[in-house]
Design an enzyme around this catalytic site. Sequence first.
Site: not given
Length: 198
Positions: A79, A180, A182
């Site tokens: 990001c 992202h 994650e």
Amino acid sequence: MVAIIDYGAGNLHSVKNALDYLGAESVVTSDPDVIAAADRVILPGVGSFGDAMRCMAERGLIEAVRNAADGSKPFLGICLGLQLLFESSEESPGVEGLGVFRGKVVRIPECGLKIPHMGWNNISLPKKSAILPEDEPFVYFVHSYYIEPKETSEISAYTEYGSRLAVAVEHGKVFATQFHPEKSGEVGMEILRRFLNL
């Protein structure tokens, strides 16, 4: 050992939790020596370009991050951590980025769609990637700015949001994504798993 760089403005815990889930040994750190000794390094990020660069400078991390992203070991920017690797950003005029990749960060153009670009969108790959799957997966975005690399050969993924936006780059062992991993479900876990297995 994976070093997750803490410069005071990163989305650290979700990255740490994802690595824990994958069984990877990791540490959140702002110690340049720990970063230098790590086998892999992740630079997460949320917030503004200028604030992040200021925080890194205050913590004496700029050279440590540049050295970690010199291609000698796997490095992943996420990001804002992607944007910081470039030379400059329209978000913070006059602020110098890390300059690991040549190019700039610009605001997503007004196109009748909501900005920031937030939520799930698919990505397409212009070339085979060492960590990204090739089946145009959906991943999770939150951003108002995107990258314009000078070396288009370094772009590893695009997404469509009003126009075609570059959203990932890679060069050797250095990778960075606007989305992202994650927060991108099993696809994101697979991306992180591939990074860990490099």
